[in-house]
Design an enzyme around this catalytic site. Structure first.
Site, short mmCIF file in Angstrom:
data_model
loop_
_atom_site.label_atom_id
_atom_site.label_comp_id
_atom_site.label_asym_id
_atom_site.label_seq_id
_atom_site.Cartn_x
_atom_site.Cartn_y
_atom_site.Cartn_z
N ARG A 83 -14.02 -8.15 0.33
CA ARG A 83 -13.81 -8.29 -1.12
C ARG A 83 -14.49 -7.18 -1.91
O ARG A 83 -14.09 -6.88 -3.04
CB ARG A 83 -14.28 -9.66 -1.63
N TYR B 207 6.48 -0.94 -18.21
CA TYR B 207 6.86 -1.79 -17.08
C TYR B 207 6.69 -3.25 -17.51
O TYR B 207 5.70 -3.59 -18.18
CB TYR B 207 5.97 -1.44 -15.88
N ASP C 261 0.33 5.35 -15.88
CA ASP C 261 0.90 4.69 -14.70
C ASP C 261 1.79 5.72 -14.04
O ASP C 261 2.85 6.08 -14.57
CB ASP C 261 1.68 3.43 -15.14
N LYS D 178 5.35 0.89 -4.16
CA LYS D 178 6.56 1.68 -4.35
C LYS D 178 6.50 2.97 -3.52
O LYS D 178 6.50 2.89 -2.32
CB LYS D 178 6.75 1.94 -5.85
C1 LIG Z 1 6.09 -2.33 -9.68
C2 LIG Z 1 5.36 -1.68 -10.77
C3 LIG Z 1 4.13 -2.19 -11.21
C4 LIG Z 1 3.53 -3.46 -10.65
O1 LIG Z 1 3.18 -3.29 -9.33
P1 LIG Z 1 3.06 -4.49 -8.27
O2 LIG Z 1 2.66 -3.78 -7.03
O3 LIG Z 1 4.40 -5.16 -8.20
O4 LIG Z 1 2.01 -5.42 -8.78
C5 LIG Z 1 3.48 -1.50 -12.23
N1 LIG Z 1 4.00 -0.39 -12.79
C6 LIG Z 1 5.19 0.11 -12.40
C7 LIG Z 1 5.70 1.33 -13.07
C8 LIG Z 1 5.90 -0.51 -11.38
O5 LIG Z 1 7.08 -0.02 -11.00
#
Ligand SMILES: *Cc1c(COP(=O)(O)O)cnc(C)c1O
Length: 386
Positions: free
Chosen positions: A49, A103, A175, A200
């Site tokens: 953790r 997002y 992001d 992703k």
């Molecule tokens: C998918 C996504 C998130 C969230 O991510 P998770 O891994 O699903 O929690 C945040 N920002 C963007 C641009 C995303 O495509």
């Protein structure tokens, strides 16, 4: 490791030296806790953790070096990275400036969860820097944008975000999920923190959920303290899988960008297609900003069919190579209709106001042979308008 180039750093930036038992690949350390000496203090405690087991440490080193940043931290998901970071930087009474078209999960978090804690947010057009000053308040602490927005691939004026943050003493956050470190390295451009859904492109294989916070070491340390308390740590198995997935990041993303560009040009020339949104097309409103800020135009695109929603639905039912599913950035091509997935929480009027047509189809281009992909789309378009 600064002297190695990007693709080499993906493989070698975090190799343990000496290699345990000579293993070329780092083992998964499943141990939740670790031995320490009798007079150790809390800082010597190693525990899953606390995000400091060997698999965490290796990932942190790789992630930091990919964006040439001081430090990095992995989290249980992209949303864990985003929520923990914003809760580290902001407290009750503070104010945040963020881009419109965030997002979906982030939009819900800043507008409802942060609001419940008395942290307000003003949304601005990230491509119009001259409108941002009007959003400033004495308690504004940070500005938050996304390198490429979902699903229309809008591109912020990224250098202006950094300048604005510096001029007004704000923390700058981006992001960087859609661009990935292959296209954009926020720390080298002056951003304080970069956030990722490692689910992703970073992992790229559609088989785990993870997140990352990358940037200034003092800020990453603060986020780590909150993450240690909130508990959103990444399991070592997932950490190991992410480390493995990232080895091919450069190969995958460059292929995805090249294929997405080809698919975008093909769609643009198709009589059944009304409009294509891809930053690599010269008529995309963010084309010039993408060309100057990003190394390539990305693997995501969206398009509208002339025949609207029913044709879009038929298209999604007719593709055989591309699966119809949310999420993105993996090796398999995925197609989805944002009105029923990522933007289903909005009313049709709200979607229309954001330029998201009901029949808009979003494509996450994978690494299949692009000729097969175009064949698949060609057949599906024929059936969609038959
Ligand atoms: C998918 C996504 C998130 C969230 O991510 P998770 O891994 O699903 O929690 C945040 N920002 C963007 C641009 C995303 O495509």
């Amino acid at each position: 490791m600064r002297q190695l180039r990007f693709d080499s750093r993906l493989l070698h930036a975090s190799e343990p030296s000496p290699r345990p038992d000579g293993a070329i690949v780092q083992p998964i350390y499943t141990s939740s806790t670790y031995e320490h000496g009798p007079d150790a203090d809390y800082h010597d405690v190693r525990y899953i953790r606390l995000n400091n087991t060997p698999n965490h440490i290796a990932l942190h080193a790789t992630l930091a070096t990919l964006e040439e940043a001081e430090a990095a931290l992995v989290t249980a998901s992209g949303m864990a990275a985003i929520s923990t970071t914003l809760l580290s930087l902001l407290r009750t009474g503070d104010h945040l400036i963020a881009q419109e078209n965030l997002y979906g999960g982030t939009h819900a978090f800043v507008t409802s969860d942060l609001a419940r804690l008395g942290i307000r947010c003003t949304l601005v057009d990230s491509a119009q820097p001259d409108t941002w000053a009007a959003a400033l308040e004495p308690t504004t602490r940070a500005i938050y944008v996304e390198t490429l927005s979902n699903p229309l691939l809008r591109v912020p004026d990224l250098p202006a975000v950094v300048d604005f943050a510096r001029a007004h003493g704000l923390v700058s956050l981006v992001d960087n999920t859609f661009a990935s470190p292959v296209l954009y390295q926020p720390a080298t451009q002056g951003f304080d923190l970069s956030l990722h859904s490692a689910t992703k492109y970073l992992n790229g294989h559609t088989d785990l959920v993870a997140g990352a916070v990358i940037g200034r070491s003092d800020l990453v340390r603060e986020v780590k303290t909150r993450l240690d308390h909130f508990g959103g740590c990444l399991d070592p198995h997932a950490a190991w899988m992410l480390q493995r997935g990232m080895k091919t990041l450069g190969l995958r993303v460059r292929r995805q960008c090249a294929s997405a560009h080809e698919v975008a040009l093909y769609l643009q020339g198709h009589p059944a297609v009304e409009r294509v949104y891809y930053p690599g097309l010269t008529d995309h409103p963010g084309h010039d900003r993408a060309r100057t800020s990003l190394a390539a135009f990305g693997g995501m695109l969206s398009f509208e069919l002339r025949a609207g929603v029913t044709a879009a639905e038929r298209f999604l039912r007719s593709t055989t190579l591309a699966a119809c599913a949310p999420s993105l950035g993996g090796v398999e091509t995925l197609v989805t209709r944002p009105a029923t997935t990522s933007h289903a929480g909005m009313s049709p009027a709200e979607r229309a106001q954001r330029g998201i047509a009901e029949g808009l189809v979003r494509v996450s281009v994978g690494i299949e042979d692009v000729a097969d992909l175009i064949d698949d789309f060609d057949r599906a378009l024929m059936q969609a308008v038959a």
